[in-house]
Design a protein around this motif. Structure first.
Motif, PDB file in Angstrom:
ATOM      1  N   ASN A 195      58.021  57.375  95.606  1.00 51.48           N
ATOM      2  CA  ASN A 195      59.088  58.313  95.959  1.00 51.48           C
ATOM      3  C   ASN A 195      59.243  59.370  94.875  1.00 51.48           C
ATOM      4  O   ASN A 195      60.201  59.354  94.096  1.00 51.48           O
ATOM      5  CB  ASN A 195      60.390  57.551  96.162  1.00 51.48           C
ATOM      6  CG  ASN A 195      60.300  56.572  97.312  1.00 51.48           C
ATOM      7  OD1 ASN A 195      60.247  56.961  98.475  1.00 51.48           O
ATOM      8  ND2 ASN A 195      60.269  55.291  96.992  1.00 51.48           N
ATOM      9  N   TYR A 220      61.090  54.216  90.667  1.00 50.16           N
ATOM     10  CA  TYR A 220      62.264  54.517  91.487  1.00 50.16           C
ATOM     11  C   TYR A 220      62.656  53.327  92.350  1.00 50.16           C
ATOM     12  O   TYR A 220      61.813  52.649  92.944  1.00 50.16           O
ATOM     13  CB  TYR A 220      61.968  55.719  92.385  1.00 50.16           C
ATOM     14  CG  TYR A 220      63.049  56.031  93.398  1.00 50.16           C
ATOM     15  CD1 TYR A 220      64.174  56.764  93.027  1.00 50.16           C
ATOM     16  CD2 TYR A 220      62.942  55.606  94.716  1.00 50.16           C
ATOM     17  CE1 TYR A 220      65.163  57.066  93.945  1.00 50.16           C
ATOM     18  CE2 TYR A 220      63.928  55.903  95.646  1.00 50.16           C
ATOM     19  CZ  TYR A 220      65.039  56.628  95.259  1.00 50.16           C
ATOM     20  OH  TYR A 220      66.016  56.924  96.171  1.00 50.16           O
ATOM     21  N   GLU A 221      63.932  53.079  92.392  1.00 49.75           N
ATOM     22  CA  GLU A 221      64.463  52.035  93.266  1.00 49.75           C
ATOM     23  C   GLU A 221      65.872  52.421  93.659  1.00 49.75           C
ATOM     24  O   GLU A 221      66.536  53.202  92.986  1.00 49.75           O
ATOM     25  CB  GLU A 221      64.468  50.675  92.555  1.00 49.75           C
ATOM     26  CG  GLU A 221      65.258  50.665  91.260  1.00 49.75           C
ATOM     27  CD  GLU A 221      65.048  49.403  90.446  1.00 49.75           C
ATOM     28  OE1 GLU A 221      66.041  48.715  90.182  1.00 49.75           O
ATOM     29  OE2 GLU A 221      63.894  49.132  90.077  1.00 49.75           O
ATOM     30  N   HIS A 222      66.328  51.879  94.764  1.00 56.23           N
ATOM     31  CA  HIS A 222      67.700  52.149  95.171  1.00 56.23           C
ATOM     32  C   HIS A 222      68.298  50.875  95.753  1.00 56.23           C
ATOM     33  O   HIS A 222      67.601  50.047  96.327  1.00 56.23           O
ATOM     34  CB  HIS A 222      67.777  53.296  96.193  1.00 56.23           C
ATOM     35  CG  HIS A 222      66.969  53.071  97.428  1.00 56.23           C
ATOM     36  ND1 HIS A 222      65.674  53.511  97.539  1.00 56.23           N
ATOM     37  CD2 HIS A 222      67.261  52.459  98.605  1.00 56.23           C
ATOM     38  CE1 HIS A 222      65.191  53.184  98.734  1.00 56.23           C
ATOM     39  NE2 HIS A 222      66.135  52.538  99.400  1.00 56.23           N
ATOM     40  N   SER A 223      69.598  50.733  95.569  1.00 59.08           N
ATOM     41  CA  SER A 223      70.299  49.552  96.052  1.00 59.08           C
ATOM     42  C   SER A 223      71.563  49.982  96.773  1.00 59.08           C
ATOM     43  O   SER A 223      72.161  51.012  96.439  1.00 59.08           O
ATOM     44  CB  SER A 223      70.654  48.629  94.877  1.00 59.08           C
ATOM     45  OG  SER A 223      71.418  49.322  93.928  1.00 59.08           O
ATOM     46  N   LYS A 239      68.112  54.260  91.129  1.00 62.95           N
ATOM     47  CA  LYS A 239      67.889  53.794  89.767  1.00 62.95           C
ATOM     48  C   LYS A 239      66.434  54.067  89.384  1.00 62.95           C
ATOM     49  O   LYS A 239      65.560  54.131  90.244  1.00 62.95           O
ATOM     50  CB  LYS A 239      68.158  52.291  89.643  1.00 62.95           C
ATOM     51  CG  LYS A 239      69.572  51.864  89.982  1.00 62.95           C
ATOM     52  CD  LYS A 239      70.538  52.192  88.874  1.00 62.95           C
ATOM     53  CE  LYS A 239      71.918  51.599  89.136  1.00 62.95           C
ATOM     54  NZ  LYS A 239      72.880  51.932  88.062  1.00 62.95           N
ATOM     55  N   ASP A 263      54.275  54.693  99.173  1.00 64.11           N
ATOM     56  CA  ASP A 263      55.206  53.822  98.462  1.00 64.11           C
ATOM     57  C   ASP A 263      55.716  54.441  97.173  1.00 64.11           C
ATOM     58  O   ASP A 263      56.410  53.786  96.394  1.00 64.11           O
ATOM     59  CB  ASP A 263      54.535  52.481  98.142  1.00 64.11           C
ATOM     60  CG  ASP A 263      53.322  52.643  97.235  1.00 64.11           C
ATOM     61  OD1 ASP A 263      52.685  53.708  97.303  1.00 64.11           O
ATOM     62  OD2 ASP A 263      53.013  51.699  96.480  1.00 64.11           O
ATOM     63  N   HIS A 287      72.868  54.794  99.255  1.00 64.20           N
ATOM     64  CA  HIS A 287      72.235  53.944  98.254  1.00 64.20           C
ATOM     65  C   HIS A 287      72.311  54.638  96.901  1.00 64.20           C
ATOM     66  O   HIS A 287      72.258  55.857  96.813  1.00 64.20           O
ATOM     67  CB  HIS A 287      70.766  53.676  98.600  1.00 64.20           C
ATOM     68  CG  HIS A 287      70.582  52.831  99.822  1.00 64.20           C
ATOM     69  ND1 HIS A 287      70.810  53.309 101.093  1.00 64.20           N
ATOM     70  CD2 HIS A 287      70.193  51.536  99.968  1.00 64.20           C
ATOM     71  CE1 HIS A 287      70.561  52.358 101.983  1.00 64.20           C
ATOM     72  NE2 HIS A 287      70.186  51.272 101.329  1.00 64.20           N
TER      73      HIS A 287
END
Length: 426
Positions: free
Chosen positions: A292, A180-183, A215, A290, A212
């Protein structure tokens, strides 16, 4: 875009889930145990299977050539005739305990036959055979690395979906927490005067300063689908049906699961205690440190749980459909459809449904581990699809039939696979 589907029609009742074994089921005992997952394959045999599986073959419809590319991390399945443009939707298929990439062979081929210009299917192989005893966390880390390797190798992909069976569903939930990542979303919409759609808004999270976009492995998350996955674990409450709900057997299974299934057994029975932390499956129903987990699930446009309503001796109905006992559909509500004869109930949850359920259970004084996991996982909406093979000769191996692990032994589950593909969000 969703493929067409048909409404459910003819009403029929569901018989009691308790099976009576008879001699009409055409199978050998060895085939039965092979199918529910208790089999072992050496690395050399697994590599041989991958080598055999590689290559090209023409679709029976004659519309294209399905190609299978084997590598050290699994197998890519796609239609080689579509090169401009290349399919941009990556579908990751994850096997269950003692499984392999071969378990999803039939479903992967149907995906590519029906959606040749849309999807590339990757059948994961990083957690096969005895490696499925290593624990949900270690398996999830391996899957996350494998997914990143596939994405690097396939720069054309823009979207990602997961389809997982049994324990593989828990592994996939862990992996997306890692991926998981967000921008930050640029103010493009405001500058152009375009408003974001509700569907797009669902894939966004609100940060302290601005929204955000979420992704998974750098891709747009679309479908997260599980088949007979023990989302609530296998501890007590008839979650492991072949123990018949007998308390002394369920207690004994919890105490000895690690002797059979290693760390995965501890995780499934909520018996892991790492540095005084809660069990891993309990931690996975919320964002944790860390990782999510729930934010990653929320990022997907759809979350779907296919569950066997009966005859699944490995995973109970409640744990695979993420429901409380009183939320299971009554037999008079179960129906049958000519197109999907083994799909007996479909429920699409809304945020209003979640809020209403939360208000009903808010006053409960006793909150056990199972209830805590249900509350955590139902922070997001789920589509629940209940399956019954009660009229099938393959009903006693329903845990494998629901995914068509082997077409020879589990062909009656083909309509369930088609239901998944026909409702797949592209």
């Amino acid at each position: 875009m969703i493929a067409t589907t048909s409404p459910l029609r003819t009403t029929s009742s569901l018989p009691p889930s308790g099976p009576t074994f008879n001699n009409n089921l055409i199978r050998s005992d060895s085939a039965f145990f092979f199918n529910i997952g208790f089999r072992f394959s050496s690395p050399r045999k697994m590599q041989l299977l991958r080598n055999i599986g590689g290559g090209c073959f023409r679709s029976k419809q004659g519309k294209g050539v399905i190609k299978v590319e084997a590598d050290s991390g699994g197998e890519d399945v796609f239609d080689a005739s579509f090169t401009n443009p290349l399919p941009d939707h990556l579908v990751i298929m994850v096997n269950g305990i003692i499984g392999s990439a071969a378990d999803w062979r039939y479903a992967a081929e149907q995906f590519v036959k029906k959606l040749p210009d849309k999807v590339i299917v990757h059948r994961s192989e990083c957690n096969s055979s005895r490696l499925t005893f290593d624990g949900v966390d270690l398996m999830g880390e391996r899957l996350a690395e494998e997914v990143l390797a596939v994405v690097r190798r396939r720069p054309e992909v823009r979207k990602i979906s997961f389809v997982a069976h049994s324990l593989g569903g828990l592994v996939a939930r862990y992996a997306i927490g890692r991926l998981y990542e967000h921008s930050p979303i640029l103010e493009t919409a405001a500058l152009t005067g375009n408003s974001l759609s509700e569907e797009h808004t669902n894939s966004m999270v609100q940060g302290p300063d601005q929204p955000h976009e979420a992704k998974i492995a750098g891709l747009e998350p679309m479908n997260f689908i599980t088949f007979a996955t023990p989302h609530l674990g296998s501890r007590g409450h008839k979650q492991l049906p072949f123990l018949c709900g007998l308390p002394f057997l369920e207690r004994r299974a919890s105490q000895t699961a690690h002797l059979i299934a290693g760390m995965s057994g501890k995780h499934l029975f909520l018996m892991d205690k790492d540095d005084g932390k809660p069990p891993l499956l309990l931690r996975m129903v919320n964002d944790s440190e860390d990782l999510n987990f729930i934010s990653a699930l929320r990022a997907f446009k759809r979350r779907v749980a296919y569950a066997n309503a009966n005859y699944d001796h490995m995973v109970g109905w409640r744990t695979s459909s993420i429901r409380r006992q009183n939320e299971l559909p009554k037999s008079n509500l179960l129906v049958s459809d000519e197109r999907y004869p083994h799909i007996v109930y479909v429920a699409q949850e809304t945020m209003d449904d979640i809020r209403n359920k939360a208000s009903l259970v808010a006053g409960d004084q006793t909150i056990d581990l199972e209830e805590e996991m249900i509350r955590g996982l139902t922070q997001v909406t789920w589509e629940r699809v209940d399956v019954s093979f009660h009229k099938s000769r393959q009903r006693y191996i329903a845990h494998s039939t629901i995914q068509v692990k082997s077409y020879l032994l589990n062909s009656d589950g083909a309509d369930v696979v088609f239901h998944m593909i026909d409702n797949f969000l592209l």
